[in-house]
Scaffold this motif. Structure first.
Motif, mmCIF file in Angstrom:
data_model
loop_
_atom_site.group_PDB
_atom_site.id
_atom_site.type_symbol
_atom_site.label_atom_id
_atom_site.label_comp_id
_atom_site.label_asym_id
_atom_site.label_seq_id
_atom_site.Cartn_x
_atom_site.Cartn_y
_atom_site.Cartn_z
ATOM 1 N N LYS A 1 0.826 -1.223 -0.079
ATOM 2 C CA LYS A 1 -0.040 -0.054 -0.051
ATOM 3 C C LYS A 1 0.758 1.290 -0.076
ATOM 4 O O LYS A 1 0.740 2.225 -0.742
ATOM 5 N N TYR A 2 1.959 1.073 0.941
ATOM 6 C CA TYR A 2 2.561 2.567 0.884
ATOM 7 C C TYR A 2 3.653 2.751 -0.463
ATOM 8 O O TYR A 2 3.818 3.491 -0.874
ATOM 9 N N ALA A 3 4.153 1.441 -0.999
ATOM 10 C CA ALA A 3 4.750 1.540 -2.192
ATOM 11 C C ALA A 3 3.972 2.177 -3.474
ATOM 12 O O ALA A 3 4.490 3.038 -4.084
ATOM 13 N N VAL A 4 2.798 1.508 -3.291
ATOM 14 C CA VAL A 4 1.725 1.965 -4.434
ATOM 15 C C VAL A 4 1.539 3.476 -4.357
ATOM 16 O O VAL A 4 1.463 4.306 -5.291
ATOM 17 N N ILE A 5 1.355 4.016 -3.277
ATOM 18 C CA ILE A 5 0.683 5.491 -2.917
ATOM 19 C C ILE A 5 2.057 6.366 -3.138
ATOM 20 O O ILE A 5 1.838 7.478 -3.682
ATOM 21 N N SER A 6 3.310 5.713 -2.585
ATOM 22 C CA SER A 6 4.351 6.883 -3.008
ATOM 23 C C SER A 6 5.008 6.745 -4.425
ATOM 24 O O SER A 6 5.419 7.716 -4.692
ATOM 25 N N GLY A 7 4.108 5.744 -5.187
ATOM 26 C CA GLY A 7 4.608 5.821 -6.633
ATOM 27 C C GLY A 7 5.817 5.045 -7.068
ATOM 28 O O GLY A 7 6.128 4.742 -8.159
ATOM 29 N N ASP A 8 6.230 4.222 -6.087
ATOM 30 C CA ASP A 8 7.492 3.424 -6.310
ATOM 31 C C ASP A 8 7.383 2.242 -6.834
ATOM 32 O O ASP A 8 8.379 1.498 -7.460
ATOM 33 N N LEU A 9 5.963 1.612 -6.777
ATOM 34 C CA LEU A 9 5.892 0.533 -6.903
ATOM 35 C C LEU A 9 4.313 0.394 -7.956
ATOM 36 O O LEU A 9 3.418 1.112 -7.482
ATOM 37 N N ASN A 10 4.365 -0.299 -9.128
ATOM 38 C CA ASN A 10 3.353 -0.258 -9.995
ATOM 39 C C ASN A 10 2.091 -1.245 -9.114
ATOM 40 O O ASN A 10 2.712 -2.332 -8.545
ATOM 41 N N SER A 11 1.146 -1.087 -9.194
ATOM 42 C CA SER A 11 -0.135 -1.799 -8.645
ATOM 43 C C SER A 11 -0.128 -3.368 -9.077
ATOM 44 O O SER A 11 -0.283 -4.235 -8.222
#
Length: 136
Positions: free
Chosen positions: A23-33
């Motif tokens: 969730k954190y990675a997706v919100i911060s934009g570091d990780l594709n959903s």
């Protein structure tokens, strides 16, 4: 039992951490959903494989030795025992008769004899008694 509870508690905790991280990675934009979903799917796959292996291992350890002395003490004949095995497989009287090459009325006689020897009123009760006595 405590070990199982502890393992599942740790598993749930690890999954919650994984969800929070994704969730954190997706919100911060570091990780594709899609990548986060793929990671979670892979984790759940391996958890399922692990649980399946654990459950299959427990089933193989429950086999017991058949008590042949108890069969002879109850005076159960070889043919009656074959009928009892057919009942334990869930076969009908007709199917047992076809398998053993005897008539359905003979099967009914054997079932009646088994019920009286095992002090049972129904086929299901006879099966439970036979399992408790380790004869099937």
């Amino acid at each position: 039992m405590k070990k199982t509870i502890l393992v599942f508690a740790l598993l749930i905790f690890a999954l919650l951490l994984l969800f929070q991280f994704s969730k954190y990675a997706v919100i911060s934009g570091d990780l594709n959903s899609e990548f986060a979903i793929a990671i979670i799917a892979i984790v759940f796959f391996f958890i399922g494989v692990y649980i399946n292996k654990k459950s299959l291992r427990k089933q193989t350890n429950t086999t017991l030795e058949i008590n042949h002395k108890k069969i002879s003490d109850l005076e159960i004949s070889k043919r009656e025992y074959e009928v009892l095995l057919g009942i334990s497989e869930g076969l009908s009287n007709k199917e047992i008769g076809e398998r053993l090459f005897i008539s359905e009325s003979t099967i009914k006689t054997h079932v009646s004899n088994l019920l009286s020897k095992l002090n049972a009123k129904r086929r299901t009760q006879a099966l439970q008694i036979a399992k408790d006595l380790n004869i099937i």
